[in-house]
Design an enzyme around this catalytic site. Structure first.
Site, PDB file in Angstrom:
ATOM      1  N   CYS A  30       6.469  11.227 -14.600  1.00  0.00           N
ATOM      2  CA  CYS A  30       7.875  11.044 -14.191  1.00  0.00           C
ATOM      3  C   CYS A  30       8.861  11.646 -15.188  1.00  0.00           C
ATOM      4  O   CYS A  30      10.032  11.823 -14.874  1.00  0.00           O
ATOM      5  CB  CYS A  30       8.186   9.564 -13.994  1.00  0.00           C
ATOM      6  SG  CYS A  30       7.055   8.752 -12.876  1.00  0.00           S
ATOM      7  N   HIS A  45      15.593   7.425 -15.134  1.00  0.00           N
ATOM      8  CA  HIS A  45      14.514   7.523 -14.133  1.00  0.00           C
ATOM      9  C   HIS A  45      14.573   6.293 -13.238  1.00  0.00           C
ATOM     10  O   HIS A  45      14.725   5.162 -13.723  1.00  0.00           O
ATOM     11  CB  HIS A  45      13.176   7.614 -14.866  1.00  0.00           C
ATOM     12  CG  HIS A  45      12.002   7.509 -13.960  1.00  0.00           C
ATOM     13  ND1 HIS A  45      11.917   8.207 -12.777  1.00  0.00           N
ATOM     14  CD2 HIS A  45      10.851   6.775 -14.053  1.00  0.00           C
ATOM     15  CE1 HIS A  45      10.771   7.902 -12.183  1.00  0.00           C
ATOM     16  NE2 HIS A  45      10.111   7.043 -12.929  1.00  0.00           N
ATOM     17  N   ASN A  58      10.733   5.484  -6.140  1.00  0.00           N
ATOM     18  CA  ASN A  58      10.419   6.248  -7.345  1.00  0.00           C
ATOM     19  C   ASN A  58       9.856   7.612  -6.922  1.00  0.00           C
ATOM     20  O   ASN A  58       8.745   7.683  -6.408  1.00  0.00           O
ATOM     21  CB  ASN A  58       9.403   5.455  -8.166  1.00  0.00           C
ATOM     22  CG  ASN A  58       8.970   6.178  -9.424  1.00  0.00           C
ATOM     23  OD1 ASN A  58       9.269   7.359  -9.613  1.00  0.00           O
ATOM     24  ND2 ASN A  58       8.255   5.481 -10.286  1.00  0.00           N
TER      25      ASN A  58
HETATM   26  O1  UT7 Z   1       7.643   5.811 -12.844  1.00  0.00           O
HETATM   27  C1  UT7 Z   1       6.978   5.011 -13.776  1.00  0.00           C
HETATM   28  C2  UT7 Z   1       5.893   4.245 -13.136  1.00  0.00           C
HETATM   29  N1  UT7 Z   1       6.121   2.982 -12.561  1.00  0.00           N
HETATM   30  C3  UT7 Z   1       6.906   1.983 -12.986  1.00  0.00           C
HETATM   31  O2  UT7 Z   1       7.782   2.098 -13.777  1.00  0.00           O
HETATM   32  C4  UT7 Z   1       6.623   0.619 -12.428  1.00  0.00           C
HETATM   33  C5  UT7 Z   1       6.844  -0.474 -13.438  1.00  0.00           C
HETATM   34  N2  UT7 Z   1       6.479  -1.783 -12.940  1.00  0.00           N
HETATM   35  C6  UT7 Z   1       7.133  -2.416 -11.923  1.00  0.00           C
HETATM   36  O3  UT7 Z   1       8.083  -1.859 -11.367  1.00  0.00           O
HETATM   37  C7  UT7 Z   1       6.688  -3.809 -11.532  1.00  0.00           C
HETATM   38  O4  UT7 Z   1       5.729  -4.272 -12.453  1.00  0.00           O
HETATM   39  C8  UT7 Z   1       6.114  -3.888 -10.084  1.00  0.00           C
HETATM   40  C9  UT7 Z   1       7.251  -3.686  -9.087  1.00  0.00           C
HETATM   41  C10 UT7 Z   1       5.055  -2.813  -9.897  1.00  0.00           C
HETATM   42  C11 UT7 Z   1       5.507  -5.267  -9.842  1.00  0.00           C
HETATM   43  O5  UT7 Z   1       6.469  -6.274 -10.083  1.00  0.00           O
HETATM   44  P1  UT7 Z   1       6.075  -7.543 -10.975  1.00  0.00           P
HETATM   45  O6  UT7 Z   1       7.256  -8.420 -11.009  1.00  0.00           O
HETATM   46  O7  UT7 Z   1       5.535  -7.019 -12.285  1.00  0.00           O
HETATM   47  O8  UT7 Z   1       4.975  -8.229 -10.093  1.00  0.00           O
HETATM   48  P2  UT7 Z   1       3.466  -8.595 -10.472  1.00  0.00           P
HETATM   49  O9  UT7 Z   1       2.646  -7.363 -10.638  1.00  0.00           O
HETATM   50  O10 UT7 Z   1       3.485  -9.583 -11.605  1.00  0.00           O
HETATM   51  O11 UT7 Z   1       3.000  -9.339  -9.174  1.00  0.00           O
HETATM   52  C12 UT7 Z   1       3.525 -10.626  -8.810  1.00  0.00           C
HETATM   53  C13 UT7 Z   1       2.866 -11.058  -7.526  1.00  0.00           C
HETATM   54  C14 UT7 Z   1       1.357 -10.939  -7.529  1.00  0.00           C
HETATM   55  O12 UT7 Z   1       0.815 -12.015  -6.809  1.00  0.00           O
HETATM   56  P3  UT7 Z   1       0.168 -13.288  -7.576  1.00  0.00           P
HETATM   57  O13 UT7 Z   1      -0.938 -12.719  -8.410  1.00  0.00           O
HETATM   58  O14 UT7 Z   1       1.293 -13.841  -8.400  1.00  0.00           O
HETATM   59  O15 UT7 Z   1      -0.264 -14.153  -6.454  1.00  0.00           O
HETATM   60  C15 UT7 Z   1       1.095  -9.648  -6.762  1.00  0.00           C
HETATM   61  O16 UT7 Z   1      -0.172  -9.640  -6.127  1.00  0.00           O
HETATM   62  O17 UT7 Z   1       3.323 -10.218  -6.444  1.00  0.00           O
HETATM   63  C16 UT7 Z   1       2.189  -9.710  -5.750  1.00  0.00           C
HETATM   64  N3  UT7 Z   1       2.552  -8.400  -5.212  1.00  0.00           N
HETATM   65  C17 UT7 Z   1       3.175  -8.237  -4.037  1.00  0.00           C
HETATM   66  N4  UT7 Z   1       3.591  -9.118  -3.107  1.00  0.00           N
HETATM   67  C18 UT7 Z   1       4.215  -8.633  -2.015  1.00  0.00           C
HETATM   68  C19 UT7 Z   1       2.350  -7.184  -5.783  1.00  0.00           C
HETATM   69  N5  UT7 Z   1       2.849  -6.225  -4.969  1.00  0.00           N
HETATM   70  C20 UT7 Z   1       3.357  -6.857  -3.885  1.00  0.00           C
HETATM   71  C21 UT7 Z   1       4.014  -6.403  -2.717  1.00  0.00           C
HETATM   72  N6  UT7 Z   1       4.415  -7.315  -1.822  1.00  0.00           N
HETATM   73  N7  UT7 Z   1       4.254  -5.087  -2.486  1.00  0.00           N
END
Ligand code: UT7
Length: 330
Positions: free
Chosen positions: A115, A255, A285
């Protein structure tokens, strides 16, 4: 010989017309509009058509940037395409664009910093111009990351969009242009965002496909923490090296990976929210295309005007990061 300062002389973008909303995604994987909006700020994203490759998006963005800059393809000395999703291994996507533009005098190479690729490319081109090595470059950030996604993995497929943005970089006629740029990397964090199969380490085999190792993998929380830990310091350093203070900066174009990441950076820097360019709700993104698309929108909407001090900042897989400070104008 007077030292030249490089500046951005024209911008262009290519936004695919096909739109995928959060509700569309909720019909494909176990997710909701509420979750995606609250956790990322994304409402919809644009996806390339099946017959559109990265070079197709890059070419359109490039033609628009050249038209805006009133620069002929023959006047380009260099084409850099920042992309993690090239049309193929080789030739470089930059060579495909060079041929289709008819930019016969231009060297061409791809740059892979995920990115951060566009900002890495801008800094590289500006340095080459300022050292007298070349006079004019076309820097493109173009991606079709939708091709690398596992469309059954809700943790990644809701985040991404396709697109391209291009900038013509050439000598400034006044005080406008690049005042500082810094690039960085932390290879020890390479595993947090990767496509494992498809390279020389692990060619794509039936077993790799079965295990989905040819698809993008991301440890979202790890990327989140790295970005929030790294980018505010990077922005401070870049502004400092330009000889400016943060208060003097008119607009920051970060970004677009997650609205929460942008908010966290803003809080750490103590910069008012309205100084940050945000368009993640519309595009998701788009990796290397995200900064040039956001920059183009800001200029088109009049949120960046001639003489403004602006900072571009990006981070991505690698882990890579890059930022530059410039005064807008030709
Ligand atoms: O360009 C550079 C690359 N990318 C980034 O910069 C991404 C950086 N990271 C992020 O933006 C965030 O970490 C995410 C948006 C990817 C995830 O958000 P988060 O607040 O860190 O969520 P999490 O990974 O802690 O997941 C929380 C919960 C999980 O369920 P449990 O284990 O608590 O039951 C996930 O399984 O949310 C669940 N989950 C979803 N639920 C509904 C993960 N993805 C989804 C989804 N819809 N799409």
């Amino acid at each position: 010989m007077q030292p030249v300062r490089a500046t951005i002389q024209g911008l262009g973008v290519c936004i695919p017309t096909r739109i995928l909303t959060n509700d569309d995604l909720a019909r494909m994987v176990d997710t909701t509009d509420e979750w995606i909006t609250a956790r990322t700020g994304i409402k919809r994203r644009h996806l390339a058509e099946p017959d559109q490759a990265t070079s197709d998006l890059a070419l359109i963005a490039a033609q628009r940037a050249l038209a805006q800059a009133r620069v002929a393809p023959d006047d380009l000395d260099l084409i850099v395409v920042g992309t993690a999703t090239p049309d193929m291994y080789f030739p470089a996507t930059a060579c495909l664009v060079q041929e289709r533009l008819g930019a016969k005098q231009a060297g061409a190479f791809d740059l892979l910093a995920a990115c951060s690729s566009f900002v890495y490319g801008l800094i590289t081109a500006a340095q080459l111009i300022q050292s007298g090595g070349i006079r004019r470059a076309l820097v493109i950030g173009a991606e079709t990351l939708s091709r690398l996604l596992d469309w059954e993995d809700r943790r990644t497929c809701v985040l991404i969009g396709d697109g391209a943005g291009a900038a013509v970089v050439g000598p400034s006629t006044g005080n406008a242009g690049f005042y500082s740029g810094s690039v960085g990397a932390d290879g020890s964090a390479g595993d947090v965002l990767k496509v494992t199969a498809g390279g020389s380490r692990m060619p794509i085999t039936a077993d790799a496909i079965e295990r989905k190792l040819h698809r993008a993998y991301m440890d979202g929380q790890a990327v989140f923490k790295l970005a929030v830990r790294t980018i505010p310091t990077l922005i401070r350093r870049t502004v400092d090296r330009a000889g400016w203070t943060l208060e003097q900066v008119d607009r920051i174009v970060p970004h677009q990976a997650n609205l929460r990441i942008i908010d966290a950076m803003r809080e750490q820097l103590g910069v008012p929210a309205d100084k940050f360019e945000v368009n993640i709700q519309e595009y998701g993104n788009t990796s290397a295309a995200s900064v040039p698309i956001a920059l183009w929108e800001a200029v088109e909407a009049g949120r960046i005007r001639e003489g403004d001090r602006i900072v571009l900042a990006a981070f991505g897989g690698g882990f890579t990061y890059a930022a530059c400070a410039l005064i807008w104008g030709i």
